[in-house]
Every structure is written in C-alpha cells, then in structure tokens.
Enzyme design. Structure first.
Site, PDB file in Angstrom:
ATOM      1  N   CYS A 194       0.743  -1.144   0.011  1.00  0.00           N
ATOM      2  CA  CYS A 194       0.010  -0.008   0.037  1.00  0.00           C
ATOM      3  C   CYS A 194       0.790   1.345  -0.145  1.00  0.00           C
ATOM      4  O   CYS A 194       1.890   1.445   0.811  1.00  0.00           O
ATOM      5  CB  CYS A 194      -0.933   0.213   1.162  1.00  0.00           C
ATOM      6  SG  CYS A 194      -2.026   1.540   1.608  1.00  0.00           S
ATOM      7  N   GLU A 199     -12.811  -0.175  -5.858  1.00  0.00           N
ATOM      8  CA  GLU A 199     -13.189  -1.001  -4.945  1.00  0.00           C
ATOM      9  C   GLU A 199     -14.852  -1.242  -5.228  1.00  0.00           C
ATOM     10  O   GLU A 199     -15.463  -2.457  -4.716  1.00  0.00           O
ATOM     11  CB  GLU A 199     -13.181  -0.236  -3.300  1.00  0.00           C
ATOM     12  CG  GLU A 199     -11.517  -0.173  -2.839  1.00  0.00           C
ATOM     13  CD  GLU A 199     -11.204  -1.776  -2.442  1.00  0.00           C
ATOM     14  OE1 GLU A 199     -11.947  -2.648  -2.216  1.00  0.00           O
ATOM     15  OE2 GLU A 199     -10.069  -1.946  -2.301  1.00  0.00           O
TER      16      GLU A 199
END
Length: 276
Positions: free
Chosen positions: A84, A164
């Site tokens: 990330c 997402e």
C-alpha cells in the site's frame, strides 16, 4: 531510518510471506509475488473496513498499519510486504519500529523510486492518493538517487473507490481517468508511476489514454523482484513447496474483494473475517 546489520538466521524458508493493503489493490502485488515465487505461502490482510487509506489522517494510517503488522508477525510471517503506497508513505518508519528487525520489511515506493531514478527518465509523473502525494515521498525518494529528474505528483482520490466498487472498464472510470490524466501537471511527462497498488487494475485503460506517448511503470513487478532479491540474500526463498497456501484475512468481507481475489488466486482460496 538507520538499522543495524540484519540477522534473520532465526527465520525459516517455510514460513509464509505477509502482505497487507487497505483493500483489493495489494492483490496486484500479491499476484506478482505468486507468479515470481510460486512455492511461497502467502498471508494477505485487506483492511477493507477502513479503506480508502488515502482519505485518512496519518495517525489513523499508522494505527491500522502497525496493528496489521503485529498480526502478521503473530502468524509467523518471515517478511512483511506493505502493499500500500499510502501506508508506506505515512507509516513505514512505525512499521519498521514495530517489527524491531525481526523480519525484512518491503515497501512499494522505495524499490520503484530507485529503479526509475537509475533508468532513462527525465520528466516523471506520479498519480496517487491524497495522503501519498501530501507526503512527497515519491519525489524525495527519486531525487535522492537522481536529483536531475523532474517529478510531478497528482492526487487522484476518486480512483480507489471506483476500483473497490468494481467499476473496471466502465464509463465512470474512463471519465475519471481522462479528467485526471489531462491535468496540466502531467502535461509533459514521459513516464507515469501508478503510485497506488489499486491502479494497476486500470493499467489497460491508462495505457489506452496515452497510447505510446508515455511509459507506464509496472510497480508490482518491481516490488516482487525486490522481495525475491531480499529473500534470496538471507536464504529465505522457499522452493520446496509444491502446494502453497494462500490465506486472506479481511476486516470487512466485500463482494468485490472476493471476486478479484478468486480471479487472481483461484476459487479454492480462504477468505476469513478478522477485525483487529
């Protein structure tokens, strides 16, 4: 952050590799690790309850990242991959401190910045979350190795929620990508770094926008290769495991994560809810 000479003689090649991200983005890194290191067991933590990290405060990102790191250490992982960019940009030092030198920590910014800085690049663009851009870590890391490279960073906060929500190859993502990439900040770039591990899920659409005018960097491949080099250096590569295990922990079970993870890793993967 300076560290002592590392000694990982207490670790075994048979231990799993721990990987974490705020959601599905880190799967792009996990997929490359699986491809490059096909005998390694992987434990992945997707902090889907708290995504997107790019909109969170630095303090919150540090809290999430260190909790997940400690959990992966409890799972006996031999290495931690911070898959990330936002967590790397805001919590790398804290994760390193939490690990206390027990296992190697691989992030997704420094290996990419180093590789780009030593290749032929003059004008580099970076698209990333607000938190990553605000940290300035890409620019600092690249210019640490090569001060002549011009680096322009642009926050692109709508891309992670779109990904997402499963809007891949969709008019919504086409519109968002066009809006961001046509920004004047990126006008003269020759190379684009996708500064969020979610973004490679849209790499075909991004390349389509540029045609052959701009080189788009394959960050997951660079990170996976860096991990392989580190594990090999410390004799931690596992090449004796014909049936590796892939276990996924999520802080909130989501349909999109299930869909993408099964696409990348097959239908027999384990998905488990784990709230830290």
């Amino acid at each position: 952050m300076k560290t002592k000479k590392q000694d990982y003689s207490h670790l075994s090649p048979k231990q799993p590799i721990g990987i974490f991200d705020s959601g599905v983005g880190g799967l792009t890194v996990a997929k490359e690790i699986k491809r490059l290191l096909p005998h390694e067991d992987l434990i992945y933590f997707g902090d889907t309850k708290h995504l997107p990290y790019g909109e969170k405060s630095r303090e919150a990102i540090i809290e999430y990242s260190t909790k997940i790191t400690n959990f992966l250490l409890q799972q006996n992982c031999k290495a931690i991959v911070i898959a990330c960019n936002t967590a790397t940009a805001n919590a790398l030092n804290e994760v390193m401190h939490s690990v206390e030198g027990k296992v190697p920590v691989i992030d997704v910014i420094n290996p990419v910045a180093e590789k780009v800085s030593y290749e032929i690049h003059n004008n580099v663009g970076v698209i990333a979350t607000k938190a990553t851009v605000n940290s300035g870590l890409y620019k600092k890391s690249i210019r640490k190795h090569n001060k002549w490279i011009k680096v322009d960073e642009l926050a692109t906060p709508l891309l992670v929620p779109a990904i997402e929500e499963g809007f891949k190859n969709h008019p919504i993502t086409h519109a968002i990508i066009y809006n961001y990439l046509s920004n004047s900040k990126l006008k003269n770039i020759e190379t684009l770094i996708l500064g969020c591990t979610h973004y490679p899920l849209l790499i075909d659409e991004i390349k389509q926008y540029y045609g052959n005018r701009v080189r788009v960097i394959d960050s997951p491949n660079i990170v996976a290769n860096h991990l392989k080099i580190i594990l090999d250096k410390y004799n931690l590569l596992n090449d004796q495991n014909p049936h590796p295990n892939y276990h996924f922990y999520l802080s909130d079970l989501t349909k999109n994560f299930e869909k993408i993870s099964k696409k990348f890793f097959g239908k027999t993967i384990d998905l488990e809810l784990k709230v830290l």
